[in-house]
Design a protein around this motif. Structure first.
Motif, PDB file in Angstrom:
ATOM      1  N   ALA A 268      33.632  36.383  43.053  1.00  0.00           N
ATOM      2  CA  ALA A 268      33.235  36.189  44.449  1.00  0.00           C
ATOM      3  C   ALA A 268      33.976  35.021  45.090  1.00  0.00           C
ATOM      4  CB  ALA A 268      31.717  35.965  44.528  1.00  0.00           C
ATOM      5  N   SER A 269      34.276  33.996  44.312  1.00  0.00           N
ATOM      6  CA  SER A 269      34.973  32.828  44.864  1.00  0.00           C
ATOM      7  C   SER A 269      36.416  32.738  44.376  1.00  0.00           C
ATOM      8  CB  SER A 269      34.218  31.551  44.472  1.00  0.00           C
ATOM      9  OG  SER A 269      34.079  31.456  43.066  1.00  0.00           O
ATOM     10  N   ALA A 270      36.945  33.821  43.842  1.00  0.00           N
ATOM     11  CA  ALA A 270      38.313  33.804  43.317  1.00  0.00           C
ATOM     12  C   ALA A 270      39.336  33.800  44.448  1.00  0.00           C
ATOM     13  CB  ALA A 270      38.540  35.017  42.421  1.00  0.00           C
ATOM     14  N   LYS A 271      40.529  33.271  44.141  1.00  0.00           N
ATOM     15  CA  LYS A 271      41.625  33.311  45.109  1.00  0.00           C
ATOM     16  C   LYS A 271      42.117  34.747  45.268  1.00  0.00           C
ATOM     17  CE  LYS A 271      46.336  31.594  45.852  1.00  0.00           C
ATOM     18  NZ  LYS A 271      47.419  30.737  45.298  1.00  0.00           N
ATOM     19  N   ARG A 272      42.327  35.440  44.145  1.00  0.00           N
ATOM     20  CA  ARG A 272      42.703  36.848  44.168  1.00  0.00           C
ATOM     21  C   ARG A 272      42.124  37.550  42.946  1.00  0.00           C
ATOM     22  NH1 ARG A 272      49.193  36.999  45.153  1.00  0.00           N
ATOM     23  NH2 ARG A 272      49.039  35.456  43.464  1.00  0.00           N
ATOM     24  N   PRO A 297      38.942  40.942  51.165  1.00  0.00           N
ATOM     25  CA  PRO A 297      40.293  40.436  51.430  1.00  0.00           C
ATOM     26  C   PRO A 297      40.985  39.832  50.213  1.00  0.00           C
ATOM     27  CG  PRO A 297      38.793  39.801  53.196  1.00  0.00           C
ATOM     28  CD  PRO A 297      37.950  40.396  52.120  1.00  0.00           C
ATOM     29  N   THR A 298      40.228  39.363  49.234  1.00  0.00           N
ATOM     30  CA  THR A 298      40.857  38.754  48.056  1.00  0.00           C
ATOM     31  C   THR A 298      41.150  39.788  46.963  1.00  0.00           C
ATOM     32  OG1 THR A 298      38.678  38.216  47.134  1.00  0.00           O
ATOM     33  CG2 THR A 298      39.782  36.526  48.460  1.00  0.00           C
ATOM     34  N   ALA A 299      40.794  41.049  47.189  1.00  0.00           N
ATOM     35  CA  ALA A 299      41.033  42.089  46.194  1.00  0.00           C
ATOM     36  C   ALA A 299      42.388  42.747  46.429  1.00  0.00           C
ATOM     37  CB  ALA A 299      39.931  43.136  46.235  1.00  0.00           C
ATOM     38  N   VAL A 300      43.156  42.927  45.369  1.00  0.00           N
ATOM     39  CA  VAL A 300      44.479  43.553  45.445  1.00  0.00           C
ATOM     40  C   VAL A 300      44.458  44.774  44.527  1.00  0.00           C
ATOM     41  CG1 VAL A 300      46.956  43.274  45.127  1.00  0.00           C
ATOM     42  CG2 VAL A 300      45.548  41.316  45.840  1.00  0.00           C
ATOM     43  N   LEU A 301      44.534  45.962  45.114  1.00  0.00           N
ATOM     44  CA  LEU A 301      44.532  47.193  44.323  1.00  0.00           C
ATOM     45  C   LEU A 301      45.952  47.484  43.839  1.00  0.00           C
ATOM     46  CD1 LEU A 301      42.137  49.073  43.667  1.00  0.00           C
ATOM     47  CD2 LEU A 301      43.016  50.648  45.381  1.00  0.00           C
ATOM     48  N   VAL A 302      46.115  47.665  42.536  1.00  0.00           N
ATOM     49  CA  VAL A 302      47.432  47.888  41.928  1.00  0.00           C
ATOM     50  C   VAL A 302      47.390  49.234  41.214  1.00  0.00           C
ATOM     51  CG1 VAL A 302      49.169  47.024  40.330  1.00  0.00           C
ATOM     52  CG2 VAL A 302      47.730  45.410  41.600  1.00  0.00           C
ATOM     53  N   HIS A 303      48.180  50.192  41.696  1.00  0.00           N
ATOM     54  CA  HIS A 303      48.164  51.530  41.110  1.00  0.00           C
ATOM     55  C   HIS A 303      49.133  51.647  39.939  1.00  0.00           C
ATOM     56  CE1 HIS A 303      46.316  52.814  45.030  1.00  0.00           C
ATOM     57  NE2 HIS A 303      45.597  53.518  44.166  1.00  0.00           N
ATOM     58  N   LEU A 304      48.670  52.320  38.912  1.00  0.00           N
ATOM     59  CA  LEU A 304      49.534  52.683  37.792  1.00  0.00           C
ATOM     60  C   LEU A 304      50.458  53.813  38.207  1.00  0.00           C
ATOM     61  CD1 LEU A 304      46.736  52.702  35.112  1.00  0.00           C
ATOM     62  CD2 LEU A 304      48.820  51.343  34.886  1.00  0.00           C
TER      63      LEU A 304
END
Length: 383
Positions: A268-272, A297-304
Motif C-alpha cells: 500500500a505504501s510502496a513506490k512501485r 498508480p503505483t502498480a505496473v502490469l508486466v505481461h509475459l
C-alpha cells in the motif's frame, strides 16, 4: 605328518596389522576377509589343509592366495585384471542403433509414433545393422547415453515476436532489476495468475489410510460439487501469497485480488509494485495495463510473452497447492474447497522461503540460440 608348503609367509608388524583389520572387518567384501585370514594363518605356520578346514574353503584356494602373497605381498591379494568376453557388437553398430533411436519412426516409414527397445532391436535386424540383438542390450546402450525415445514432453514453440524482450524484463524483475536499474527496498515484484475450474469432488466412499505393505487408497467415483477459481498473488522475493476465490475467472475477480494486495502493507505504501501476469483474459492487453494504472498508480502490469507461463513463479505455487492440498481430497461443497485453499495459503505463508530461481538472461539467450538452430535444421530437412 604335516606337509609344509614351499611358500613361506613372513609378515612385518605393519602387514600383520593391516591383515588383522581386514580379517575382522564387517564392511569389506567377504572374499577380501577370507584372503586376509588365509595369509594370517599361513604366517602362523599352519598347513594348507588345516587352514582350508578351519575356513571351510577348498585347499586349492588356500594354496592360490598363499602363493600370491609370498610372491607379491599385500598388493597381490587384489583380483587380477580380467579381459572378459570379447564384445559381440562393434562401436559402429552401437552408434548406428543409437542414431536410429534419435530418428522419428515415421522417417523409417513405420506406423509408430515412438520407439521402444523391442522395436529398435527388430528394426536393427531388419536393416541388417546386426544379425541379432536383444531388446535388453539396446535398452542398456540407450541408458548409457540417457536416450529414452519412448518418452516425450509436450511444449509450445515460442511464437511471440517480442518473446526475448518480454521474457528478459521478467527475468530482470526476478533479479530485482528494472530497466537496468536495481529495485529499491520499497519496490516489489508480484507474480499473479488464477487457477480455474477447481472441482469440489465428494468421494462416494471414504478413503483408506496407508498401512504396512499398502499405499493410501482414494475412491475413484465421486459426486461433483461445482467449481471455483483461485486467484493468487505471489511476492517472489518475500515468498508471501495473497489469494482470493471466485465462482469463475474474469476481470472483476482479478481486480478484487489487485485491490486486496494493493491495500495491504507493504504494497500500500510502496513506490512501485510490479505485477507479472500472463495473457489470460482476466489481465490481457494494453487495456489491462491502463486499468491497473488508473486504479493503483503505483502498480505496473508486466505481461509475459504469449505461451510462456513457465516463466511465472506463481505457477510453481499452484503446483504445490495441487499436490498438497487438492489432489486426492474429498470436498462435499465449494465452501469446503475454499476453506482448504485459504487454510493452505496461511500454512504456506508461515514457513515458505523464496523459490531458488536460477533461470537467468544467459539461460534465455542459450534457449533462443537452440531454438534458432532447431528452426534452421527443420528448414534444411524440409528442403
Amino acid at each position: 605328518m604335516r606337509v609344509q608348503s614351499p611358500f613361506a609367509v613372513v609378515l612385518t608388524p605393519a602387514e600383520e596389522s593391516v591383515l588383522a583389520a581386514r580379517a575382522r572387518s564387517e564392511r569389506l567384501a567377504f572374499r577380501d576377509v577370507v584372503r586376509a585370514r588365509i595369509v594370517l594363518a599361513a604366517a602362523r605356520g599352519e598347513p594348507n589343509a588345516v587352514i582350508a578346514a578351519d575356513l571351510r574353503i577348498h585347499v586349492d584356494t588356500v594354496r592360490k592366495w598363499r602363493r600370491r602373497y609370498a610372491a607379491g605381498g599385500l598388493k597381490a591379494l587384489a583380483d587380477l585384471h580380467r579381459s572378459g568376453r570379447p564384445p559381440t557388437f562393434t562401436p559402429v553398430q552401437a552408434a548406428q542403433i543409437k542414431a536410429m533411436a534419435c530418428t522419428p519412426p515415421e522417417k523409417k516409414d513405420l506406423p509408430l509414433t515412438r520407439w521402444s527397445a523391442t522395436e529398435l532391436a527388430a528394426q536393427a535386424v531388419a536393416e541388417r545393422l546386426v544379425g541379432s540383438i536383444s531388446p535388453a542390450t539396446v535398452a542398456r546402450w540407450l541408458a548409457g547415453d540417457a536416450i529414452k525415445p519412448w518418452q516425450h514432453r509436450s511444449w509450445i514453440f515460442p511464437r511471440d515476436p517480442e518473446f526475448e524482450p518480454k521474457a528478459a524484463r521478467v527475468l530482470d524483475l526476478y533479479a530485482r532489476i528494472w530497466e537496468a536499474e536495481p529495485l529499491g527496498p520499497d519496490e516489489y515484484a508480484i507474480s499473479a495468475d488464477e487457477k480455474s475450474q477447481l472441482q469440489a469432488l465428494h468421494r462416494i466412499h471414504p478413503g483408506l489410510a496407508p498401512g504396512p505393505g499398502r499405499t493410501r487408497r482414494v475412491e475413484f467415483e465421486y459426486r461433483r460439487g461445482g467449481t471455483l477459481a483461485y486467484f493468487a498473488a505471489y511476492d517472489v522475493h518475500r515468498a508471501r501469497v495473497i489469494g482470493t476465490t471466485a465462482p469463475t475467472t474474469g476481470i472483476a475477480p482479478f481486480t478484487e485480488l489487485a485491490g486486496k494486495v494493493m491495500t495491504t502493507e507493504p504494497y500500500a505504501s510502496a513506490k512501485r509494485v510490479f505485477w507479472v501476469v500472463d495473457n489470460g483474459a482476466s489481465h490481457n492487453g494494453q487495456a489491462s495495463i491502463e486499468r491497473m494504472r488508473t486504479a493503483w498508480p503505483t502498480a505496473v502490469l508486466v505481461h509475459l510473452p504469449v505461451h510462456a507461463s513457465w516463466l511465472n513463479q506463481v505457477e510453481i505455487y499452484f503446483s504445490i497447492v495441487g499436490r498438497k492440498a487438492i489432489t486426492g481430497g474429498d470436498f462435499a461443497t465449494l465452501d469446503e474447497l475454499e476453506e482448504r485453499l485459504l487454510a493452505f495459503q496461511d500454512r504456506y505463508n508461515a514457513t515458505a522461503e523464496p523459490f531458488d530461481w536460477k533461470y537467468t538472461r544467459d539461460d534465455l539467450n542459450d534457449y533462443l540460440k537452440r531454438l534458432a538452430r532447431h528452426e534452421q535444421d527443420t528448414i534444411w530437412q524440409a528442403a
